[in-house]
Write a protein that holds these residues in place. Structure first.
Motif, PDB file in Angstrom:
ATOM      1  N   PRO A  75      13.278   4.640 -11.147  1.00  0.00           N
ATOM      2  CA  PRO A  75      12.817   5.755 -11.977  1.00  0.00           C
ATOM      3  C   PRO A  75      12.418   5.268 -13.369  1.00  0.00           C
ATOM      4  CG  PRO A  75      15.196   5.737 -11.871  1.00  0.00           C
ATOM      5  CD  PRO A  75      14.713   4.649 -10.944  1.00  0.00           C
ATOM      6  N   GLY A  76      11.722   6.113 -14.076  1.00  0.00           N
ATOM      7  CA  GLY A  76      11.371   5.792 -15.460  1.00  0.00           C
ATOM      8  C   GLY A  76       9.976   5.229 -15.588  1.00  0.00           C
ATOM      9  N   SER A  77       9.704   4.751 -16.788  1.00  0.00           N
ATOM     10  CA  SER A  77       8.373   4.221 -17.074  1.00  0.00           C
ATOM     11  C   SER A  77       8.178   2.880 -16.368  1.00  0.00           C
ATOM     12  CB  SER A  77       8.197   4.082 -18.584  1.00  0.00           C
ATOM     13  OG  SER A  77       9.180   3.213 -19.096  1.00  0.00           O
ATOM     14  N   PRO A  78       6.924   2.461 -16.256  1.00  0.00           N
ATOM     15  CA  PRO A  78       6.641   1.197 -15.578  1.00  0.00           C
ATOM     16  C   PRO A  78       7.382   0.024 -16.224  1.00  0.00           C
ATOM     17  CG  PRO A  78       4.613   2.408 -15.956  1.00  0.00           C
ATOM     18  CD  PRO A  78       5.698   3.136 -16.685  1.00  0.00           C
ATOM     19  N   ARG A  79       7.861  -0.880 -15.379  1.00  0.00           N
ATOM     20  CA  ARG A  79       8.587  -2.055 -15.857  1.00  0.00           C
ATOM     21  C   ARG A  79       7.637  -3.103 -16.409  1.00  0.00           C
ATOM     22  NH1 ARG A  79      12.644  -4.002 -11.240  1.00  0.00           N
ATOM     23  NH2 ARG A  79      12.613  -5.848 -12.546  1.00  0.00           N
ATOM     24  N   ARG A  80       8.150  -3.877 -17.370  1.00  0.00           N
ATOM     25  CA  ARG A  80       7.425  -5.025 -17.894  1.00  0.00           C
ATOM     26  C   ARG A  80       8.201  -6.309 -17.675  1.00  0.00           C
ATOM     27  NH1 ARG A  80       6.597  -4.977 -23.479  1.00  0.00           N
ATOM     28  NH2 ARG A  80       5.079  -6.589 -23.076  1.00  0.00           N
ATOM     29  N   TYR A  81       9.481  -6.174 -17.388  1.00  0.00           N
ATOM     30  CA  TYR A  81      10.354  -7.336 -17.251  1.00  0.00           C
ATOM     31  C   TYR A  81      10.992  -7.340 -15.873  1.00  0.00           C
ATOM     32  CZ  TYR A  81       9.690  -7.517 -22.250  1.00  0.00           C
ATOM     33  OH  TYR A  81       9.114  -7.578 -23.491  1.00  0.00           O
ATOM     34  N   CYS A  82      11.347  -8.539 -15.401  1.00  0.00           N
ATOM     35  CA  CYS A  82      11.929  -8.669 -14.064  1.00  0.00           C
ATOM     36  C   CYS A  82      13.375  -8.201 -14.023  1.00  0.00           C
ATOM     37  CB  CYS A  82      11.836 -10.114 -13.585  1.00  0.00           C
ATOM     38  SG  CYS A  82      12.880 -11.267 -14.507  1.00  0.00           S
ATOM     39  N   SER A  83      14.047  -8.201 -15.173  1.00  0.00           N
ATOM     40  CA  SER A  83      15.467  -7.854 -15.181  1.00  0.00           C
ATOM     41  C   SER A  83      15.867  -7.307 -16.548  1.00  0.00           C
ATOM     42  CB  SER A  83      16.310  -9.095 -14.886  1.00  0.00           C
ATOM     43  OG  SER A  83      16.195 -10.014 -15.959  1.00  0.00           O
TER      44      SER A  83
ATOM     45  N   GLY B 139       4.599  -6.689 -10.663  1.00  0.00           N
ATOM     46  CA  GLY B 139       3.998  -7.437 -11.759  1.00  0.00           C
ATOM     47  C   GLY B 139       4.753  -8.721 -12.030  1.00  0.00           C
ATOM     48  N   THR B 140       4.333  -9.358 -13.088  1.00  0.00           N
ATOM     49  CA  THR B 140       4.953 -10.597 -13.549  1.00  0.00           C
ATOM     50  C   THR B 140       5.723 -10.287 -14.810  1.00  0.00           C
ATOM     51  OG1 THR B 140       3.087 -11.834 -12.657  1.00  0.00           O
ATOM     52  CG2 THR B 140       4.479 -12.970 -14.248  1.00  0.00           C
TER      53      THR B 140
ATOM     54  N   ALA C 132       0.840  -1.207   0.000  1.00  0.00           N
ATOM     55  CA  ALA C 132       0.000   0.000   0.000  1.00  0.00           C
ATOM     56  C   ALA C 132       0.873   1.255   0.000  1.00  0.00           C
ATOM     57  CB  ALA C 132      -0.933  -0.011   1.212  1.00  0.00           C
ATOM     58  N   GLN C 133       1.970   1.219   0.748  1.00  0.00           N
ATOM     59  CA  GLN C 133       2.889   2.361   0.758  1.00  0.00           C
ATOM     60  C   GLN C 133       3.528   2.552  -0.613  1.00  0.00           C
ATOM     61  OE1 GLN C 133       5.163   1.002   4.165  1.00  0.00           O
ATOM     62  NE2 GLN C 133       4.425   2.729   5.386  1.00  0.00           N
ATOM     63  N   VAL C 134       3.891   1.470  -1.281  1.00  0.00           N
ATOM     64  CA  VAL C 134       4.458   1.556  -2.632  1.00  0.00           C
ATOM     65  C   VAL C 134       3.420   2.142  -3.586  1.00  0.00           C
ATOM     66  CG1 VAL C 134       5.246   0.178  -4.607  1.00  0.00           C
ATOM     67  CG2 VAL C 134       6.167  -0.286  -2.329  1.00  0.00           C
ATOM     68  N   LEU C 135       2.193   1.646  -3.492  1.00  0.00           N
ATOM     69  CA  LEU C 135       1.133   2.131  -4.382  1.00  0.00           C
ATOM     70  C   LEU C 135       0.894   3.628  -4.179  1.00  0.00           C
ATOM     71  CD1 LEU C 135      -2.057   0.291  -5.343  1.00  0.00           C
ATOM     72  CD2 LEU C 135      -2.225   2.652  -4.624  1.00  0.00           C
TER      73      LEU C 135
ATOM     74  N   GLY D 253       8.877  -3.046  -9.222  1.00  0.00           N
ATOM     75  CA  GLY D 253       9.498  -1.979  -9.999  1.00  0.00           C
ATOM     76  C   GLY D 253       9.342  -0.641  -9.321  1.00  0.00           C
ATOM     77  N   THR D 254      10.323  -0.244  -8.539  1.00  0.00           N
ATOM     78  CA  THR D 254      10.235   1.032  -7.830  1.00  0.00           C
ATOM     79  C   THR D 254      11.318   2.005  -8.256  1.00  0.00           C
ATOM     80  OG1 THR D 254      11.505   0.105  -6.014  1.00  0.00           O
ATOM     81  CG2 THR D 254       9.108   0.037  -5.796  1.00  0.00           C
TER      82      THR D 254
END
Length: 192
Positions: A167-175, A151-152, A139-142, A164-165
């Motif tokens: 900078p930048g756009s939302p992540r789609r990949y784990c690494s 995400g997955t 909840a704090q992250v959100l 994914g915390t």
């Protein structure tokens, strides 16, 4: 001795990823993960963290996976907006916090600085503690990022959970390795 950083949101992701990969993850493996995330070895040894505690914790982790971490509409789902995903996560986290009887209190123990606890008290079970602390952390992250940053991995060959915390756009990949592998694969498909 290096003091471990207290990162309950990452702990939630790591335990969820481990239980998702191995639903009957052993008590010893769970204890090892908890120690890696700052729990004292003595607190997860013997009867302090028995088989019953491990089973309850696995159940709590599965609930977090089912209700919060695993999106029923994986990317790309054009009919589900980022706002709808965030709203779904927020409502799920509110349900968990309510179910855990979450009442915020400050706690300081085991060399940690003062931090919030939202479980039922110092005698709360491992499952209750995990759900309450994970729900609070997520909840704090959100609220900090204005969206669910977990995400997955979008790579069909991976599927690892991530937080994914950065900078930048939302992540789609784990690494970066998974992102690069998928970019190379897409490039090769286009070149054929």
């Amino acid at each position: 001795m290096v003091k471990q950083e207290f990162r309950p949101a990452q702990r939630a992701i790591d335990l969820a990823d481990a239980v998702r990969a191995t639903p009957d993850l052993s008590r010893e493996a769970l204890a090892e993960l908890l120690v890696r995330h700052g729990e004292r070895p003595v607190d997860v040894a013997g009867e302090a963290f028995g088989e019953g505690d491990a089973a309850a914790l696995r159940g709590a982790v599965q609930r977090l996976l089912d209700e919060v971490l695993t999106d029923p509409h994986p990317d790309p789902a054009p009919d589900i907006s980022a706002d709808a995903r965030t709203d779904r996560a927020a409502h799920a986290l509110n349900r968990l916090l309510a179910d855990c009887g979450a009442r915020p209190r400050l706690s300081r123990h085991d060399g940690q600085p003062w931090h919030l606890h939202v479980d039922r008290g110092d005698d709360a079970g491992w499952a209750d503690w995990f759900l309450a602390s994970s729900a609070l952390a997520l909840a704090q992250v959100l609220t900090e990022y204005g969206r669910a940053t977990w995400g997955t991995c979008a790579s069909p060959r991976c599927g690892t959970l991530f937080l994914g915390t950065g900078p930048g756009s939302p992540r789609r990949y784990c690494s970066p390795a998974c992102a690069s592998r998928e970019r190379v694969a897409a490039h090769r498909r286009r070149m054929r």
